[in-house]
Design a protein around this motif. Structure first.
Motif, PDB file in Angstrom:
ATOM      1  N   GLY A   1       7.982   5.331 -15.225  1.00 59.17           N
ATOM      2  CA  GLY A   1       9.247   4.408 -14.952  1.00 59.17           C
ATOM      3  C   GLY A   1       9.677   4.439 -13.469  1.00 59.17           C
ATOM      4  O   GLY A   1      10.429   4.035 -13.159  1.00 59.17           O
ATOM      5  N   ALA A   2       8.566   4.431 -12.542  1.00 58.03           N
ATOM      6  CA  ALA A   2       8.799   4.684 -11.269  1.00 58.03           C
ATOM      7  C   ALA A   2       9.242   3.299 -10.753  1.00 58.03           C
ATOM      8  O   ALA A   2       9.821   3.344  -9.644  1.00 58.03           O
ATOM      9  N   LYS A   3       8.446   2.210 -10.951  1.00 50.10           N
ATOM     10  CA  LYS A   3       8.751   0.983 -10.319  1.00 50.10           C
ATOM     11  C   LYS A   3      10.272   0.727  -9.986  1.00 50.10           C
ATOM     12  O   LYS A   3      10.404   0.415  -8.847  1.00 50.10           O
ATOM     13  N   ARG A   4      11.141   0.611 -10.887  1.00 49.33           N
ATOM     14  CA  ARG A   4      12.274   0.118 -10.719  1.00 49.33           C
ATOM     15  C   ARG A   4      13.098   0.739  -9.696  1.00 49.33           C
ATOM     16  O   ARG A   4      13.683   0.522  -8.887  1.00 49.33           O
ATOM     17  N   ALA A   5      12.902   2.454  -9.972  1.00 50.04           N
ATOM     18  CA  ALA A   5      13.594   3.198  -9.111  1.00 50.04           C
ATOM     19  C   ALA A   5      12.934   3.060  -7.420  1.00 50.04           C
ATOM     20  O   ALA A   5      13.966   3.216  -6.560  1.00 50.04           O
ATOM     21  N   CYS A   6      11.814   2.730  -7.225  1.00 50.14           N
ATOM     22  CA  CYS A   6      11.467   2.615  -6.137  1.00 50.14           C
ATOM     23  C   CYS A   6      11.786   1.296  -5.448  1.00 50.14           C
ATOM     24  O   CYS A   6      12.206   1.219  -4.371  1.00 50.14           O
ATOM     25  N   GLN A   7      11.966   0.295  -6.171  1.00 45.72           N
ATOM     26  CA  GLN A   7      12.579  -1.068  -6.009  1.00 45.72           C
ATOM     27  C   GLN A   7      13.960  -1.059  -5.329  1.00 45.72           C
ATOM     28  O   GLN A   7      14.459  -1.287  -4.311  1.00 45.72           O
ATOM     29  N   ARG A   8      14.700  -0.184  -6.316  1.00 49.00           N
ATOM     30  CA  ARG A   8      16.262   0.248  -5.827  1.00 49.00           C
ATOM     31  C   ARG A   8      16.125   1.025  -4.539  1.00 49.00           C
ATOM     32  O   ARG A   8      16.935   0.772  -3.574  1.00 49.00           O
ATOM     33  N   ALA A   9      15.186   2.137  -4.528  1.00 46.94           N
ATOM     34  CA  ALA A   9      15.308   2.886  -3.412  1.00 46.94           C
ATOM     35  C   ALA A   9      14.777   2.179  -2.189  1.00 46.94           C
ATOM     36  O   ALA A   9      15.486   2.192  -0.890  1.00 46.94           O
TER      37      ALA A   9
ATOM     38  N   ARG B   1      15.441  -1.248  -1.558  1.00 42.49           N
ATOM     39  CA  ARG B   1      16.450  -2.094  -1.356  1.00 42.49           C
ATOM     40  C   ARG B   1      17.645  -1.190  -0.493  1.00 42.49           C
ATOM     41  O   ARG B   1      18.026  -1.563   0.475  1.00 42.49           O
ATOM     42  N   GLU B   2      17.915  -0.001  -0.838  1.00 40.00           N
ATOM     43  CA  GLU B   2      18.855   0.438  -0.479  1.00 40.00           C
ATOM     44  C   GLU B   2      18.682   1.021   0.975  1.00 40.00           C
ATOM     45  O   GLU B   2      19.167   1.069   2.059  1.00 40.00           O
ATOM     46  N   ALA B   3      17.481   1.534   1.226  1.00 39.96           N
ATOM     47  CA  ALA B   3      16.740   1.747   2.573  1.00 39.96           C
ATOM     48  C   ALA B   3      17.039   0.918   3.676  1.00 39.96           C
ATOM     49  O   ALA B   3      17.550   0.955   4.663  1.00 39.96           O
ATOM     50  N   LEU B   4      16.500  -0.256   3.054  1.00 40.55           N
ATOM     51  CA  LEU B   4      16.431  -1.531   3.861  1.00 40.55           C
ATOM     52  C   LEU B   4      17.999  -1.906   4.290  1.00 40.55           C
ATOM     53  O   LEU B   4      18.259  -2.154   5.494  1.00 40.55           O
TER      54      LEU B   4
ATOM     55  N   ARG C   1       7.583   7.393   2.255  1.00 43.22           N
ATOM     56  CA  ARG C   1       8.180   5.905   2.281  1.00 43.22           C
ATOM     57  C   ARG C   1       7.370   4.817   1.750  1.00 43.22           C
ATOM     58  O   ARG C   1       7.454   3.973   1.109  1.00 43.22           O
ATOM     59  N   GLN C   2       5.989   4.859   2.433  1.00 43.99           N
ATOM     60  CA  GLN C   2       5.165   3.822   2.251  1.00 43.99           C
ATOM     61  C   GLN C   2       4.496   3.940   0.641  1.00 43.99           C
ATOM     62  O   GLN C   2       4.277   2.764   0.117  1.00 43.99           O
ATOM     63  N   VAL C   3       4.449   4.966   0.191  1.00 48.24           N
ATOM     64  CA  VAL C   3       3.961   5.203  -1.134  1.00 48.24           C
ATOM     65  C   VAL C   3       5.167   4.721  -2.091  1.00 48.24           C
ATOM     66  O   VAL C   3       4.820   3.768  -2.995  1.00 48.24           O
ATOM     67  N   VAL C   4       6.348   4.890  -1.671  1.00 49.76           N
ATOM     68  CA  VAL C   4       7.411   4.320  -2.446  1.00 49.76           C
ATOM     69  C   VAL C   4       7.389   2.759  -2.450  1.00 49.76           C
ATOM     70  O   VAL C   4       7.758   2.188  -3.418  1.00 49.76           O
ATOM     71  N   PHE C   5       7.230   2.373  -1.372  1.00 53.26           N
ATOM     72  CA  PHE C   5       7.270   0.991  -0.860  1.00 53.26           C
ATOM     73  C   PHE C   5       6.132   0.138  -1.681  1.00 53.26           C
ATOM     74  O   PHE C   5       6.237  -0.979  -2.370  1.00 53.26           O
ATOM     75  N   ALA C   6       4.972   0.848  -1.796  1.00 60.26           N
ATOM     76  CA  ALA C   6       3.767   0.235  -2.587  1.00 60.26           C
ATOM     77  C   ALA C   6       4.083   0.393  -3.963  1.00 60.26           C
ATOM     78  O   ALA C   6       3.384  -0.634  -4.677  1.00 60.26           O
ATOM     79  N   VAL C   7       4.634   1.288  -4.545  1.00 62.15           N
ATOM     80  CA  VAL C   7       5.055   1.345  -6.258  1.00 62.15           C
ATOM     81  C   VAL C   7       6.071   0.038  -6.321  1.00 62.15           C
ATOM     82  O   VAL C   7       5.864  -0.543  -6.967  1.00 62.15           O
TER      83      VAL C   7
END
Lengths: 135, 135, 135, 135
Positions: free
Chosen positions: D79-87, D89-92, D19-25
């Motif tokens: 292409g990861a940044k946008r997907a990570c932002q979506r993820a 947002r959804e997690a929160l 999760r923290q890696v995703v958030f960092a991206v």
DNA sequence: GTGGTCTAGACCACG
DNA sequence: GTGGTCTAGACCACC
């Protein structure tokens, strides 16, 4: 009435009743030929289920402490006193013994066990004998 | 292994296990950070069902004596020793106190209670200390 | 019946049961002295194993919410309501707090967190309050 | 290092890492093409089992956040940044939503939920923004 | 009827 | 390997 139920005590209610009757006979509060309270009366007094009292009485009959006199009630049997004294002695002995065993098992040495015992005995005696009461 | 189950004891097996772990921590046989035996291992050793051990361990966790380290096992918590010593002391105190109360309730006077206590202590000490061993 | 199990919820079934009983006591649906549903009855209603209900009830006993009356059932304890209210408040507080912490940790600023919160609250309120119902 | 493990958190360690890696991206701390720490290095830093880190990385690969570059390591995908932002947002959103649902289920009305939320937000903001820091 | 204990065995998550 | 959860069913004590 000489009976009291301790809800905090983990021993079953019927056991507490039976034991206290045995102790009463051993101590002379109940003598041979005495009528013990009826199931209904005692159940009402102690606010417990009549079945519970009945079970206690059943066990007392099985132990030969009381006997049924049809139409009258339950009477303390003539030879019961001595047996009740033996039972009381043995019950107490077991309880003290098991408490001591637990204490020693836990790693306390006999001196510590004795100190613990004395502290508790002193605490309890203050309930039974107010300071200055017996010179 | 420091654990033994007494089938004759009426206290539940899971309680005997939990209590003995608490006593082991109190006595220093288990120190903070130590791994306690795994559920499966202890179940095998004591020949009881793993669920029974698991229940004992669950209560130890609830009491804050051990904590779960996922995938590793259950560790004795750092602050547990003092609490276990307090718990042990209190458990023993209660047991001795209730045995004494029963004795006095039964009509024995303090001297008789003490005599009873001494007799039992002497009996038990022969298991822990052979006669003549310590002057 | 006031209880429902959410299979999608990752929290254990026994926890869901215990929590809902606590909440029911906090909210007054269960009052001191009330008998909670029997293990077997509730297990049948919720279609779960009686042991699962028993475990929930065991925890409630350990927390002092209910007490066992042998042969009768489990009763809500007299002092339980206030403690349950405190427990409920604290449980909710922790949950809200951790959600917010996660939000801020993720880099959203307080205004964004608030916007997120409002959006979700509005969504949920539509379930509790039909549009146009209250001006 | 941008990663920290919270032992008190009930979510698994590998999840916290992923999760923290995703958030960092999502937040830009890690950009496309960046190399993330090696399994061994991160395991040493966080003092966790390398298998745990490996599992987190496996999930990140499955989610398409990072890709393996043999002989080099794991790289953040373009292409990861946008997907990570979506993820993110959804997690929160889910977390806030479930906390709110629990609050309303417990019988608090929306105003009380809001008060609870504000109180917690204020508490937390003091950690992120010292009083007087931003006028 | 009630709860309490114990056994047996399955399945899952974590490391 | 570890603990955690759940199911299924037996037996007991108490009322």
């Amino acid at each position: 009435m000489f009976l009291h139920i301790d809800a905090a005590d983990s021993t079953p209610v019927y056991d507490q009743i039976a034991r206290q009757v045995v102790f009463a006979v051993a101590g002379g509060a109940l003598a041979a030929g005495d009528l013990i309270p009826s199931v209904r009366e005692l159940a009402r007094e102690l606010a417990v289920n009549p079945n519970t009292v009945a079970r206690a009485y059943r066990e007392l009959q099985a132990q030969g402490v009381v006997e049924s006199s049809p139409g009258v009630g339950l009477l303390v049997r003539s030879g019961a006193k001595r047996a009740c004294q033996r039972a009381r002695r043995e019950a107490l002995r077991q309880r003290v013994s098991s408490a001591l065993r637990a204490t020693l098992d836990a790693g306390l040495d006999p001196d510590e066990a004795e100190a613990l015992f004395r502290a508790e005995l002193d605490k309890l005696c203050h309930r039974y004998q107010r300071p200055g009461e017996s010179a």
